[in-house]
Design a protein around this motif. Sequence first.
Motif, short mmCIF file in Angstrom:
data_model
loop_
_atom_site.label_atom_id
_atom_site.label_comp_id
_atom_site.label_asym_id
_atom_site.label_seq_id
_atom_site.Cartn_x
_atom_site.Cartn_y
_atom_site.Cartn_z
N UNK A 75 0.77 -1.15 -0.03
CA UNK A 75 0.02 -0.05 0.09
C UNK A 75 0.70 1.33 0.06
N UNK A 76 2.19 1.18 0.31
CA UNK A 76 3.08 2.22 0.12
C UNK A 76 2.57 3.28 1.23
N UNK A 77 2.23 2.80 2.50
CA UNK A 77 2.18 3.67 3.52
C UNK A 77 2.84 3.11 4.85
N UNK A 78 3.36 4.15 5.48
CA UNK A 78 4.22 3.65 6.96
C UNK A 78 3.45 4.23 8.02
N UNK A 146 12.41 5.27 10.47
CA UNK A 146 12.02 3.89 9.70
C UNK A 146 10.94 4.08 8.70
N UNK A 147 9.95 4.85 8.91
CA UNK A 147 9.03 5.35 8.46
C UNK A 147 9.35 6.18 6.89
N UNK A 148 10.39 7.07 7.44
CA UNK A 148 10.72 8.10 6.23
C UNK A 148 11.49 7.43 5.27
N UNK A 149 12.52 6.11 5.72
CA UNK A 149 13.46 5.61 4.73
C UNK A 149 12.41 4.86 3.59
N UNK A 150 11.23 4.45 3.93
CA UNK A 150 10.58 3.83 2.84
C UNK A 150 9.72 4.74 1.91
#
Length: 365
Positions: A75-78, A146-150
């Motif tokens: 879904x490309x959400x973090x 960790x959320x940002x790197x995605x």
Amino acid sequence: MANVDLKNLTKKYGEVIAVQNMDLSIPHNEFLVLVGPSGCGKSTTLRMIAGLEEITSGEIYIGDQLVNEKDPKDRNVSMVFQNYALYPHMTVEENLGFSLKIAKVDKNEIETRVKEAVQILGLEELQKRKPSQLSGGQRQRVAMGRAIVRRPDAFLFDEPLSNLDAKLRTQMRTEIKKLHQKLKTTIIYVTHDQVEAMTLADRIIIMKDGYIEQIGSPIEVFNKPVNVFVATFIGSPPMNILTCDIISKDQKVKIKIDNEIYLDCPENFKDLFNNKSKVYLGIRAEDLKPVEKNTIDNNDWFFSKEIDLAEPLGTETQLFFHLNGKEIISRMYNPYPVSIGDKINFQIDTSKIHFFDIDTEKTLF
Ligand SMILES: Nc1ncnc2c1ncn2[C@@H]1O[C@H](COP(=O)(O)OP(=O)(O)O)[C@@H](O)[C@H]1O
Ligand SMILES: [Mg+2]
């Protein structure tokens, strides 16, 4: 980068309806905050968007794509949680890169993205440390990293600051706001703290029992609450709410505040009170001002009351007294010493008052 759309979204756990028929359009780059008391369905909403919770009915779109059937990872959400869930045996940079490693992202690419997140969050000095060697705020920053790197289309935050002490919470709040400006991406942020909601949000959603009570900018929901629930949930101290009698006599309309106080109904409200004998009157503590008698304007309400308690807070003193058996709070700015039992003059700007229907509790406009 994407907009997020919820259409008629519902979640039931057996008999419990956690989220009911939610319709919501979140434009790209908006900082949207879901706020409401515990159990109102905030986390469930977020988890459905992330794909961590099956939905009962409705549709979820991320960037115009229907994602109902998609796995969370597609879904490309973090998501960033309250408990940071860092891996204790990994260093900060290993924690940051781990999800990319699992996704078999190229090693150089991982390095680039970790470096970028480290820079954005100011974690340079901490890269080689383990989570146990970090403060609460630093851990939360790593969790955000960790959320940002995605490089997600949208960030989902579930009460990320709840485990931090008050001072750190305020600091991190500022950091998250700056982060949004840097990243220019959609953020859906859940909190039960109305101050956090007000300070962070472009738009606030106030939820109760799985329903949306009101959507608006922080200023809108503060100045124009649609019902008693929103009026008392947003703002601190909560808005004073009084049950008043409407008394019509000789073409005049009076509002009975208590046995001693009858105030003239402002012209613009008269029509709203047709056939009503009672209404709720809402006044914020800052709109109920202690004054000298001679400053009164004709359009203002004025009365005197003995106070029960004065709480000095430095920049203001909060005065407590009773009206019609109900405890009322007034904020006195530029305070002077006040003692229990002192008779104080109060002034109310009638353009700042709110009336609510006694049965529906909805605002009378
Ligand atoms: N796994 C579950 N099983 C049963 N009921 C649940 C579950 N998760 C949440 N609920 C219920 O759904 C409602 C909404 O919960 P939640 O979304 O966690 O609220 P919030 O995050 O606003 O505090 C609550 O009544 C809660 O008890
Ligand atoms: Mg929750």
